[in-house]
Design an enzyme around this catalytic site. Structure first.
Site, short mmCIF file in Angstrom:
data_model
loop_
_atom_site.label_atom_id
_atom_site.label_comp_id
_atom_site.label_asym_id
_atom_site.label_seq_id
_atom_site.Cartn_x
_atom_site.Cartn_y
_atom_site.Cartn_z
N GLY A 1 0.75 -1.37 0.20
CA GLY A 1 -0.09 0.13 -0.21
C GLY A 1 0.78 1.18 -0.24
O GLY A 1 0.48 2.21 0.82
N SER B 1 1.47 3.44 -2.52
CA SER B 1 1.07 4.33 -3.51
C SER B 1 0.63 5.77 -3.20
O SER B 1 0.68 6.87 -3.89
CB SER B 1 -0.09 3.81 -4.50
OG SER B 1 -1.16 3.31 -3.90
N ARG B 2 0.24 5.71 -1.80
CA ARG B 2 -0.19 7.12 -1.22
C ARG B 2 0.17 6.61 0.31
O ARG B 2 0.04 5.77 0.83
CB ARG B 2 -1.48 7.10 -1.66
CG ARG B 2 -2.73 6.18 -1.24
CD ARG B 2 -4.24 6.55 -1.55
NE ARG B 2 -4.97 5.43 -1.71
CZ ARG B 2 -5.82 4.99 -0.90
NH1 ARG B 2 -5.77 5.55 0.44
NH2 ARG B 2 -6.65 3.86 -1.30
N ASN C 1 2.13 -2.43 5.48
CA ASN C 1 1.51 -1.04 5.67
C ASN C 1 -0.19 -1.24 5.50
O ASN C 1 -0.98 -0.43 6.14
CB ASN C 1 1.95 -0.06 4.90
CG ASN C 1 1.29 1.24 4.99
OD1 ASN C 1 1.27 1.97 5.90
ND2 ASN C 1 0.81 1.45 3.74
N TYR D 1 -11.83 -3.17 13.00
CA TYR D 1 -10.34 -2.53 12.74
C TYR D 1 -9.61 -2.80 14.16
O TYR D 1 -8.54 -3.30 14.04
CB TYR D 1 -10.73 -1.23 12.56
CG TYR D 1 -9.48 -0.58 12.20
CD1 TYR D 1 -8.69 -0.71 11.17
CD2 TYR D 1 -8.65 0.37 13.55
CE1 TYR D 1 -7.29 0.00 11.16
CE2 TYR D 1 -7.46 0.78 13.07
CZ TYR D 1 -6.98 0.80 11.92
OH TYR D 1 -5.77 1.64 11.72
N LYS E 1 -6.15 -5.12 14.43
CA LYS E 1 -4.95 -4.64 14.77
C LYS E 1 -4.47 -5.28 16.09
O LYS E 1 -3.15 -5.57 16.12
CB LYS E 1 -4.99 -2.94 15.06
CG LYS E 1 -5.35 -2.43 13.63
CD LYS E 1 -4.37 -2.60 12.73
CE LYS E 1 -4.17 -1.54 11.78
NZ LYS E 1 -3.39 -2.06 10.39
N1 LIG Z 1 -4.05 6.95 8.34
C1 LIG Z 1 -4.32 7.14 9.62
O1 LIG Z 1 -4.91 8.14 9.95
C2 LIG Z 1 -3.91 6.06 10.46
C3 LIG Z 1 -4.00 5.90 11.86
C4 LIG Z 1 -3.60 4.85 12.61
C5 LIG Z 1 -2.91 3.81 11.82
N2 LIG Z 1 -3.08 3.69 10.38
C6 LIG Z 1 -2.55 2.38 9.85
O2 LIG Z 1 -1.49 3.07 8.83
C7 LIG Z 1 -1.38 2.23 7.85
C8 LIG Z 1 -1.67 3.13 6.43
O3 LIG Z 1 -2.96 3.56 6.54
P1 LIG Z 1 -3.05 4.59 5.26
O4 LIG Z 1 -4.61 5.27 6.03
O5 LIG Z 1 -1.97 5.69 4.93
O6 LIG Z 1 -3.31 3.73 4.10
P2 LIG Z 1 -4.14 2.40 3.76
O7 LIG Z 1 -5.78 2.83 3.41
O8 LIG Z 1 -4.10 1.42 4.69
O9 LIG Z 1 -3.52 1.89 2.51
C9 LIG Z 1 -3.67 2.61 1.25
C10 LIG Z 1 -2.92 1.78 0.06
O10 LIG Z 1 -3.57 0.31 0.24
C11 LIG Z 1 -3.60 -0.07 -1.34
N3 LIG Z 1 -4.98 -0.77 -1.45
C12 LIG Z 1 -6.22 -0.41 -1.46
N4 LIG Z 1 -6.84 -1.58 -1.52
C13 LIG Z 1 -6.13 -2.71 -1.48
C14 LIG Z 1 -6.28 -4.17 -1.70
N5 LIG Z 1 -7.30 -4.86 -1.99
N6 LIG Z 1 -5.14 -4.77 -1.48
C15 LIG Z 1 -3.97 -4.29 -1.41
N7 LIG Z 1 -3.53 -2.82 -1.34
C16 LIG Z 1 -4.75 -1.98 -1.57
C17 LIG Z 1 -3.85 1.40 -2.00
O11 LIG Z 1 -3.68 1.33 -3.43
P3 LIG Z 1 -4.59 2.09 -4.54
O12 LIG Z 1 -4.46 3.45 -4.02
O13 LIG Z 1 -4.04 1.70 -5.77
O14 LIG Z 1 -6.14 1.58 -4.42
C18 LIG Z 1 -2.79 2.19 -1.17
O15 LIG Z 1 -1.64 2.17 -1.73
C19 LIG Z 1 -2.68 1.20 7.82
O16 LIG Z 1 -2.02 -0.01 8.56
C20 LIG Z 1 -3.59 1.97 8.91
O17 LIG Z 1 -4.23 0.93 9.59
C21 LIG Z 1 -3.33 4.75 9.70
#
Ligand SMILES: NC(=O)c1ccc[n+]([C@@H]2O[C@H](COP(=O)([O-])OP(=O)(O)OC[C@H]3O[C@@H](n4cnc5c(N)ncnc54)[C@H](OP(=O)(O)O)[C@@H]3O)[C@@H](O)[C@H]2O)c1
Length: 238
Positions: free
Chosen positions: A10, A12-13, A88, A155, A159
């Site tokens: 994940g 790409s963003r 990730n 979720y 986790k």
């Molecule tokens: N962001 C927050 O506020 C936050 C807070 C606490 C913990 N976290 C944790 O930190 C990590 C990163 O979070 P995030 O919000 O930046 O991103 P995310 O939503 O976990 O991941 C986004 C990425 O996952 C890819 N993706 C989407 N559907 C998919 C699938 N079916 N199979 C494989 N890849 C897929 C997307 O690709 P495309 O764009 O090509 O679809 C994108 O590269 C996660 O584990 C999350 O639980 C995040």
């Protein structure tokens, strides 16, 4: 780390993208993974290549075991090995628990927990052979709390399960030169959680805060640290 190859799922963003860009500063190459936004993945690869490092992008649906095993195989095929795996990918679902459908439940468990298990199982045989590896799983800051979470139930379960998996795998591969740790963000700028501003540190987390924790845990300095959960949340609800 100059000869190391990293894969960030994940990437790409969001948080994954930042981790990939920071790992590219210290490693030989980084595999960028995405699901549907090929252009975003291409952009990350271009940025890494401009810095003179190796990079390539890979598409895979990690909610399927075949997607995870295929991703690991393809990255090993391209780069010859994976030294650092960052699990990730892990979407959030904010919804009262009574309204969560069976399909949503399954998706959140599969994407946060099942995908990490499948990637870990696929990457370990080669890491074990080479007697070196770093695995980082992304958690969230309350993964250690065994309390009610009515709006993020699947979720939170996923986790906490991922933390148990982290510690389980860490213990079983410690003698193979492989460390397995969790990095747990709290509220993040551009993040997905509702913005409760009561962060003791006085600000939201930045992507860089999380990447720094990952960089430390994959470094040679952290060789004796395994099975830990590094919370990166500025003191928020920890
Ligand atoms: N962001 C927050 O506020 C936050 C807070 C606490 C913990 N976290 C944790 O930190 C990590 C990163 O979070 P995030 O919000 O930046 O991103 P995310 O939503 O976990 O991941 C986004 C990425 O996952 C890819 N993706 C989407 N559907 C998919 C699938 N079916 N199979 C494989 N890849 C897929 C997307 O690709 P495309 O764009 O090509 O679809 C994108 O590269 C996660 O584990 C999350 O639980 C995040």
């Amino acid at each position: 780390m100059k000869d190391k190859i990293a894969l960030v799922t994940g990437s790409s963003r969001g948080i994954g993208r930042n981790i990939a860009l920071r790992l590219a500063d210290i490693a030989a190459g980084v595999a960028i993974h995405y699901k549907s936004d090929r252009r975003a993945a291409e952009d990350v690869v271009r940025r890494i290549k401009e810095e003179g490092k190796q990079a390539a992008f890979f598409c895979a649906d990690l909610t399927k075991e075949s997607g995870a095993s295929g991703l690991i195989k393809n990255v090993e095929g391209k780069f010859g090995k994976i030294d650092i795996l960052v699990n990730n990918f892990g979407p959030v679902l904010v919804k009262p628990w009574e309204k969560v459908t069976a399909g949503e439940w399954e998706y959140i468990l599969r994407s946060n927990l099942g995908s990490a298990l499948c990637c870990v199982k696929a990457v370990l045989p080669d890491m074990r052979k080479r007697k070196w590896g770093r695995i980082i799983n992304l958690g969230y800051s309350r993964a250690e709390h065994l309390v009610a979470f009515s709006t993020i139930t699947p979720y939170a379960i996923a986790k906490t399960g991922l933390l148990i998996l982290t510690r389980t795998v860490a213990a079983s591969v410690a003698s193979d030169g492989i460390t397995v740790n969790m990095v747990s963000p709290g509220l993040v700028e551009e993040g997905v959680f509702p913005k409760d501003r009561n962060v003791p540190k006085g600000r939201l987390g930045k992507f860089e805060d999380i990447s720094e924790a990952v960089l430390f845990l994959v470094s040679k300095k952290a060789d004796f640290i395994t099975g830990t959960n590094l919370i990166v949340a500025g003191g928020w609800k920890t």
